[in-house]
Design a protein around this motif. Structure first.
Motif, short mmCIF file in Angstrom:
data_model
loop_
_atom_site.label_atom_id
_atom_site.label_comp_id
_atom_site.label_asym_id
_atom_site.label_seq_id
_atom_site.Cartn_x
_atom_site.Cartn_y
_atom_site.Cartn_z
N TRP A 2 0.81 -1.21 0.00
CA TRP A 2 0.00 0.00 0.00
C TRP A 2 0.85 1.27 0.00
CZ3 TRP A 2 -4.65 -0.70 -1.53
CH2 TRP A 2 -5.40 -1.81 -1.15
N ASP A 3 2.05 1.21 0.59
CA ASP A 3 2.89 2.42 0.65
C ASP A 3 3.83 2.55 -0.54
OD1 ASP A 3 4.66 0.40 1.17
OD2 ASP A 3 5.42 1.21 3.05
N GLY A 4 3.65 1.72 -1.57
CA GLY A 4 4.41 1.86 -2.80
C GLY A 4 5.67 1.04 -2.90
N GLN A 5 6.02 0.29 -1.84
CA GLN A 5 7.21 -0.57 -1.92
C GLN A 5 6.91 -1.74 -2.86
OE1 GLN A 5 11.11 -1.61 -0.93
NE2 GLN A 5 10.02 0.03 0.08
N THR A 6 7.75 -1.88 -3.88
CA THR A 6 7.55 -2.89 -4.92
C THR A 6 8.71 -3.87 -4.92
OG1 THR A 6 6.43 -1.19 -6.25
CG2 THR A 6 7.02 -3.24 -7.36
N TYR A 7 8.39 -5.16 -4.95
CA TYR A 7 9.41 -6.21 -4.91
C TYR A 7 9.40 -6.99 -6.22
CZ TYR A 7 9.31 -5.35 0.14
OH TYR A 7 9.36 -4.77 1.38
N ILE A 8 10.60 -7.22 -6.76
CA ILE A 8 10.79 -8.09 -7.92
C ILE A 8 11.65 -9.25 -7.45
CG2 ILE A 8 11.61 -8.24 -10.29
CD1 ILE A 8 11.47 -5.15 -10.37
N VAL A 9 11.10 -10.46 -7.48
CA VAL A 9 11.78 -11.63 -6.94
C VAL A 9 11.87 -12.71 -8.02
CG1 VAL A 9 11.93 -13.19 -4.97
CG2 VAL A 9 10.63 -11.06 -4.75
N HIS A 33 13.26 -16.73 -9.35
CA HIS A 33 13.00 -18.08 -8.87
C HIS A 33 14.05 -18.56 -7.88
CE1 HIS A 33 10.63 -18.79 -12.86
NE2 HIS A 33 10.15 -17.81 -12.13
N SER A 34 15.16 -17.83 -7.77
CA SER A 34 16.21 -18.20 -6.82
C SER A 34 16.16 -17.36 -5.55
CB SER A 34 17.59 -18.04 -7.47
OG SER A 34 17.70 -18.86 -8.62
N ARG A 35 15.10 -16.57 -5.41
CA ARG A 35 14.84 -15.75 -4.23
C ARG A 35 15.70 -14.49 -4.15
NH1 ARG A 35 15.95 -15.42 1.34
NH2 ARG A 35 14.12 -15.12 2.66
N GLU A 36 16.35 -14.11 -5.24
CA GLU A 36 17.03 -12.81 -5.26
C GLU A 36 15.97 -11.72 -5.43
OE1 GLU A 36 20.38 -15.56 -6.24
OE2 GLU A 36 18.44 -15.25 -7.22
N VAL A 37 16.19 -10.61 -4.75
CA VAL A 37 15.16 -9.57 -4.66
C VAL A 37 15.71 -8.23 -5.14
CG1 VAL A 37 13.52 -8.40 -3.15
CG2 VAL A 37 14.17 -10.77 -2.67
N VAL A 38 14.88 -7.52 -5.90
CA VAL A 38 15.14 -6.13 -6.25
C VAL A 38 13.95 -5.31 -5.77
CG1 VAL A 38 15.39 -4.47 -8.14
CG2 VAL A 38 16.61 -6.64 -8.23
N ARG A 39 14.23 -4.17 -5.13
CA ARG A 39 13.17 -3.34 -4.59
C ARG A 39 13.11 -1.98 -5.29
NH1 ARG A 39 14.29 -2.94 1.71
NH2 ARG A 39 16.35 -2.41 0.87
N TYR A 40 11.88 -1.47 -5.38
CA TYR A 40 11.67 -0.11 -5.87
C TYR A 40 10.63 0.56 -4.97
CZ TYR A 40 9.77 3.78 -8.51
OH TYR A 40 9.33 5.03 -8.86
N GLN A 41 10.94 1.77 -4.53
CA GLN A 41 10.03 2.51 -3.66
C GLN A 41 9.31 3.59 -4.47
OE1 GLN A 41 9.14 2.20 -0.14
NE2 GLN A 41 7.56 3.50 -1.10
N PHE A 42 8.02 3.38 -4.71
CA PHE A 42 7.21 4.40 -5.37
C PHE A 42 6.99 5.56 -4.40
CE2 PHE A 42 2.92 6.01 -6.67
CZ PHE A 42 3.33 6.58 -7.86
N GLU A 43 6.81 6.75 -4.91
CA GLU A 43 6.84 7.97 -4.10
C GLU A 43 5.57 8.25 -3.32
OE1 GLU A 43 5.74 10.82 -7.92
OE2 GLU A 43 7.81 10.32 -7.43
N GLU A 44 4.45 7.56 -3.62
CA GLU A 44 3.19 7.85 -2.96
C GLU A 44 2.53 6.55 -2.49
OE1 GLU A 44 0.44 10.54 -4.90
OE2 GLU A 44 2.02 11.21 -6.27
N ASN A 45 1.47 6.70 -1.69
CA ASN A 45 0.64 5.55 -1.36
C ASN A 45 -0.13 5.10 -2.60
OD1 ASN A 45 1.44 5.55 1.32
ND2 ASN A 45 -0.25 6.86 1.98
N VAL A 46 -0.43 3.81 -2.67
CA VAL A 46 -0.95 3.21 -3.89
C VAL A 46 -2.38 2.72 -3.66
CG1 VAL A 46 -0.62 1.37 -5.58
CG2 VAL A 46 1.37 2.52 -4.58
#
Length: 435
Positions: free
Chosen positions: A327-334, A336-349
């Motif tokens: 809800w606060d815009g934190q986005t996770y890209i994961v 199949h090997s459980r490696e994670v990339v994060r992106y923080q959107f600037e507003e609530n979603v």
């Protein structure tokens, strides 16, 4: 250690009113092989955004409280239709035709005449729809409409053409099957399990799900009959997934299936993955096998409230990553090997979607779509990543054949990491210090 990325390039459009997460979808609306963005709000406004234009390409209003929007070959005519469901029970089918295979609206064409959409067909179905899926759910090559309701009921509908198969007015949706579940339905998806028929899955509270079995206790009837005596005998398999470790057993859960995975052999027909996400921050990737019980590939716990879950190939390697948003815009890209990339959107979603969107001179590109509470929708289109895994320059350069050839010419041993670090430091920043 999770990597953090920054996405900058985006298209910003204005769309007022409150919208639900199921009322925003990416897909080819007009069958021109270029994807559009479709959004609807609880006031009954529906808009289609195309290309880089900030104004709607098509729109309509006064539909009712829009809860779900979907795209697919719902009438089995070999083309996509736009389907819209409202809380009052109205189902609208739109047949939108392209103006040209490569025609887009430009940003400076603000005075363009926006055409008003008119439904090609309208039918009243049971009210209080919550989630919707348009897919072939039983492997017969025909597309079904699957709807989950706020009273924990799931229904499937099939389109029945009339005497004139080309006229929508002579056809209708016929209810095919019904399930009564124990918990609130978070989302519905289809997953592949080897050579078997597709699995129709519905998420349940606490990071659990059920497989909705088909072909038993079927009674076809008119869907607009509110108080019919249809059979409601349950026909499903419950999956507890005990190691999910949801912190709240009643927390809402969403699911996405059919996630493409790497095939070990050319004739490998193994099942695809499906993923679950809970509002208390649990994310699970699961492999379903026709001969074994579900196998949890990995589980992840985050400190954000996950409400929207998608699949998208962001690296171009033909394997789809799991994409989830809070809800606060934190986005996770994961991956199949459980490696994670994060992106923080600037507003609530208010709503989030991931898929492909068409831009001028680029075609369909991967994108993230964020709908905010400030009457703005942002389409981030430059989100492709070379890889999700954390790596370093030595590893990346070591994979290149031309790097090994150049090192051989300079009499540098590729196994001497100290020499390689000095070389790359000099190339990037200039050399300072002793050799």
């Amino acid at each position: 250690m999770w990597r953090t990325v920054s996405f900058v390039e985006r298209v910003e459009v204005e769309f007022s009113g409150n919208l639900l997460n199921q009322a925003m979808v990416l897909g080819d609306v007009d069958n021109d092989k270029y994807n559009e963005l479709v959004v609807g709000n609880i006031d009954g406004d529906l808009s289609v955004f195309k290309g880089s234009s900030v104004t709607p390409w098509r729109k309509t209003s006064d539909l009712g409280m829009i809860t779900c929007i979907g795209l697919g070959d719902i009438c089995n005519k070999g083309k996509n239709n736009l389907v819209c469901l409202t809380a009052e029970g109205w189902c609208y089918i739109f047949d939108i035709r392209p103006e040209g295979s490569s025609e887009f609206l430009k940003e400076d064409e603000s005075d363009v005449d926006i055409r008003i959409l008119k439904p090609a067909y309208t039918q009243h179905l049971p009210a209080n729809s919550k989630v919707m899926l348009i897919a072939d759910t039983d492997g017969d090559g025909q597309t079904e409409l699957v709807v989950g309701y706020s009273d924990r009921v799931v229904r499937t509908f099939r389109w029945q053409s009339g005497l004139d198969s080309d006229a929508y007015s002579t056809g209708q949706f016929i209810q095919h099957q019904k399930w009564q579940l124990a918990g609130q339905i978070g989302s519905i998806t289809v997953n592949s399990c080897g050579e078997d028929k597709p699995q129709l899955l519905a998420s349940q509270p606490g990071g659990t799900l059920v497989t909705l079995l088909q072909g038993t206790n079927i009674r076809i009837e008119q869907p607009h009959i509110e108080h019919s005596e249809e059979s409601t005998q349950q026909s499903f398999v419950y999956h507890p997934l005990g190691s999910c470790r949801a912190r709240n057993k009643e927390v809402s859960t969403v699911i996405v299936g059919g996630i493409k995975r790497e095939r070990k052999e050319k004739d490998d027909k193994a099942s695809s993955f499906y993923a679950l996400a809970t509002l208390d921050g649990s994310l699970v990737l699961v492999q379903s096998d026709k001969t074994e019980s579900d196998k949890i590939v990995w589980s992840l716990q985050v400190d954000h409230q996950l409400f929207s879950l998608h699949k998208l190939d962001v690296t171009g390697n033909n394997r789809e990553e799991v994409v989830c948003c809070s809800w606060d815009g934190q986005t996770y890209i994961v991956n199949h090997s459980r490696e994670v990339v994060r992106y923080q959107f600037e507003e609530n979603v208010a709503a989030f979607s991931a898929g492909f969107f068409a831009l001028p001179d680029q075609g369909n590109v991967p994108c993230f779509v964020y709908a905010t509470f400030n009457n703005r929708i942002y389409i981030y289109y430059n989100i492709s990543l070379p890889e999700v895994e954390s790596t370093n320059l030595l590893t990346v350069m070591g994979r290149r054949d031309d790097t090994r050839q150049l090192l051989a010419r300079m009499n540098i041993d590729p196994k001497r990491t100290d020499q390689l670090r000095q070389l790359y430091h000099w190339v990037l920043y200039g050399f300072h210090g002793k050799t």
